[in-house]
Scaffold this motif. Structure first.
Motif, PDB file in Angstrom:
ATOM      1  N   TRP A   1      33.668 -23.191  -6.050  1.00  0.00           N
ATOM      2  CA  TRP A   1      32.304 -22.687  -6.193  1.00  0.00           C
ATOM      3  C   TRP A   1      32.207 -21.244  -5.718  1.00  0.00           C
ATOM      4  O   TRP A   1      32.724 -20.883  -4.658  1.00  0.00           O
ATOM      5  CB  TRP A   1      31.327 -23.526  -5.387  1.00  0.00           C
ATOM      6  N   LYS A   2      31.523 -20.430  -6.492  1.00  0.00           N
ATOM      7  CA  LYS A   2      31.179 -19.058  -6.112  1.00  0.00           C
ATOM      8  C   LYS A   2      29.674 -19.045  -5.873  1.00  0.00           C
ATOM      9  O   LYS A   2      28.901 -19.502  -6.714  1.00  0.00           O
ATOM     10  CB  LYS A   2      31.536 -18.065  -7.222  1.00  0.00           C
ATOM     11  N   VAL A   3      29.254 -18.542  -4.740  1.00  0.00           N
ATOM     12  CA  VAL A   3      27.853 -18.573  -4.334  1.00  0.00           C
ATOM     13  C   VAL A   3      27.332 -17.145  -4.230  1.00  0.00           C
ATOM     14  O   VAL A   3      27.986 -16.283  -3.650  1.00  0.00           O
ATOM     15  CB  VAL A   3      27.699 -19.288  -2.967  1.00  0.00           C
ATOM     16  N   THR A   4      26.168 -16.898  -4.800  1.00  0.00           N
ATOM     17  CA  THR A   4      25.488 -15.615  -4.658  1.00  0.00           C
ATOM     18  C   THR A   4      24.242 -15.845  -3.810  1.00  0.00           C
ATOM     19  O   THR A   4      23.446 -16.726  -4.120  1.00  0.00           O
ATOM     20  CB  THR A   4      25.092 -15.037  -6.037  1.00  0.00           C
ATOM     21  N   ALA A   5      24.101 -15.068  -2.752  1.00  0.00           N
ATOM     22  CA  ALA A   5      22.963 -15.192  -1.842  1.00  0.00           C
ATOM     23  C   ALA A   5      22.160 -13.900  -1.891  1.00  0.00           C
ATOM     24  O   ALA A   5      22.705 -12.814  -1.675  1.00  0.00           O
ATOM     25  CB  ALA A   5      23.451 -15.463  -0.420  1.00  0.00           C
ATOM     26  N   VAL A   6      20.868 -14.016  -2.178  1.00  0.00           N
ATOM     27  CA  VAL A   6      19.994 -12.853  -2.308  1.00  0.00           C
ATOM     28  C   VAL A   6      18.952 -12.884  -1.193  1.00  0.00           C
ATOM     29  O   VAL A   6      18.299 -13.902  -0.978  1.00  0.00           O
ATOM     30  CB  VAL A   6      19.282 -12.851  -3.679  1.00  0.00           C
ATOM     31  N   ASP A   7      18.802 -11.757  -0.509  1.00  0.00           N
ATOM     32  CA  ASP A   7      17.764 -11.623   0.508  1.00  0.00           C
ATOM     33  C   ASP A   7      17.435 -10.150   0.668  1.00  0.00           C
ATOM     34  O   ASP A   7      18.307  -9.290   0.485  1.00  0.00           O
ATOM     35  CB  ASP A   7      18.215 -12.199   1.854  1.00  0.00           C
ATOM     36  N   SER A   8      16.197  -9.854   1.036  1.00  0.00           N
ATOM     37  CA  SER A   8      15.798  -8.457   1.242  1.00  0.00           C
ATOM     38  C   SER A   8      16.205  -7.935   2.611  1.00  0.00           C
ATOM     39  O   SER A   8      16.216  -6.729   2.832  1.00  0.00           O
ATOM     40  CB  SER A   8      14.285  -8.303   1.050  1.00  0.00           C
TER      41      SER A   8
ATOM     42  N   GLY B   1      36.136 -18.370   6.936  1.00  0.00           N
ATOM     43  CA  GLY B   1      37.059 -18.107   5.831  1.00  0.00           C
ATOM     44  C   GLY B   1      36.422 -18.269   4.457  1.00  0.00           C
ATOM     45  O   GLY B   1      37.114 -18.573   3.484  1.00  0.00           O
ATOM     46  N   LEU B   2      35.125 -18.041   4.364  1.00  0.00           N
ATOM     47  CA  LEU B   2      34.413 -18.246   3.100  1.00  0.00           C
ATOM     48  C   LEU B   2      33.974 -16.946   2.424  1.00  0.00           C
ATOM     49  O   LEU B   2      33.309 -16.988   1.384  1.00  0.00           O
ATOM     50  CB  LEU B   2      33.174 -19.116   3.344  1.00  0.00           C
ATOM     51  N   SER B   3      34.346 -15.809   2.959  1.00  0.00           N
ATOM     52  CA  SER B   3      33.868 -14.525   2.435  1.00  0.00           C
ATOM     53  C   SER B   3      34.168 -14.329   0.957  1.00  0.00           C
ATOM     54  O   SER B   3      33.354 -13.769   0.223  1.00  0.00           O
ATOM     55  CB  SER B   3      34.469 -13.364   3.220  1.00  0.00           C
ATOM     56  N   SER B   4      35.314 -14.797   0.511  1.00  0.00           N
ATOM     57  CA  SER B   4      35.684 -14.587  -0.895  1.00  0.00           C
ATOM     58  C   SER B   4      34.858 -15.445  -1.849  1.00  0.00           C
ATOM     59  O   SER B   4      34.850 -15.203  -3.052  1.00  0.00           O
ATOM     60  CB  SER B   4      37.178 -14.875  -1.099  1.00  0.00           C
ATOM     61  N   ARG B   5      34.153 -16.428  -1.322  1.00  0.00           N
ATOM     62  CA  ARG B   5      33.356 -17.325  -2.168  1.00  0.00           C
ATOM     63  C   ARG B   5      31.863 -17.026  -2.141  1.00  0.00           C
ATOM     64  O   ARG B   5      31.097 -17.649  -2.865  1.00  0.00           O
ATOM     65  CB  ARG B   5      33.578 -18.774  -1.742  1.00  0.00           C
ATOM     66  N   ILE B   6      31.450 -16.076  -1.288  1.00  0.00           N
ATOM     67  CA  ILE B   6      30.022 -15.770  -1.165  1.00  0.00           C
ATOM     68  C   ILE B   6      29.792 -14.289  -1.451  1.00  0.00           C
ATOM     69  O   ILE B   6      30.348 -13.422  -0.780  1.00  0.00           O
ATOM     70  CB  ILE B   6      29.489 -16.119   0.240  1.00  0.00           C
ATOM     71  N   LYS B   7      28.974 -14.022  -2.451  1.00  0.00           N
ATOM     72  CA  LYS B   7      28.545 -12.659  -2.768  1.00  0.00           C
ATOM     73  C   LYS B   7      27.157 -12.480  -2.163  1.00  0.00           C
ATOM     74  O   LYS B   7      26.234 -13.238  -2.470  1.00  0.00           O
ATOM     75  CB  LYS B   7      28.490 -12.469  -4.279  1.00  0.00           C
ATOM     76  N   LEU B   8      27.015 -11.493  -1.294  1.00  0.00           N
ATOM     77  CA  LEU B   8      25.736 -11.229  -0.634  1.00  0.00           C
ATOM     78  C   LEU B   8      25.057 -10.042  -1.317  1.00  0.00           C
ATOM     79  O   LEU B   8      25.660  -8.993  -1.493  1.00  0.00           O
ATOM     80  CB  LEU B   8      25.965 -10.931   0.847  1.00  0.00           C
TER      81      LEU B   8
END
Length: 169
Positions: A18-25, A41-48
């Protein structure tokens, strides 16, 4: 928005693919999310993504799942974002949403202090009328979700699916 990353970290930790994109202001909140994801160790799977939902473009037909947990928006922005969410799902994609209802006013478990940013099942049914609604329920529940969301809460929960490209828009 995503806040400090609780939901993004949870989702990214569930499946290696799973690749996760998290959006916040809030860049501060996303900074905490980045540190937490890195420590696990999850940095490669989460786009902030630091963006205001007022300006963030939800790509059409791209997303398998869109999750919105306690993201209070004004009614005009909410309707616009929910329409974009509907269009943003791939056929077979899901939206998972939990928000505070009007019955939350006066409770100490979080949520906005004004009626405009509180939701109802009826409002969500209207916002997501282009999707197949699988679960739509208002209920009281005990929250244990971070320092500001603890205790008895009045919430509405939604699980809906985009069945096809027709009727969305």
């Amino acid at each position: 928005g995503e806040g400090e990353g609780r939901n993004a970290v949870f989702l990214a930790s569930r499946c290696d693919t799973w690749k996760v994109t998290a959006v916040d202001s809030s860049k501060m909140g996303l900074g905490k999310a980045k540190k937490w994801a890195s420590s696990l160790g999850l940095s490669s799977r989460i786009k902030l993504v630091a963006a205001d939902l007022e300006d963030y473009r939800i790509e059409e037909g791209y997303w398998d799942i869109i999750v919105s947990i306690f993201c209070p928006l004004t009614a005009p922005l909410r309707r616009r974002v929910h329409k974009a969410v509907t269009r943003g799902l791939r056929p077979g994609g899901f939206v998972v949403l939990e928000a505070f209802t009007e019955q939350q006013l006066g409770r100490r478990s979080g949520g906005p202090p004004d009626l405009e940013r509180l939701l109802s099942a009826q409002a969500l049914a209207e916002d997501f009328s282009g999707l197949r609604i699988l679960v739509l329920e208002e209920k009281d529940r005990d929250l244990q979700e971070g320092a500001y969301h603890r205790g008895d809460a009045a919430v509405v929960q939604l699980l809906a699916m985009r069945e096809s490209c027709e009727g969305v828009g």
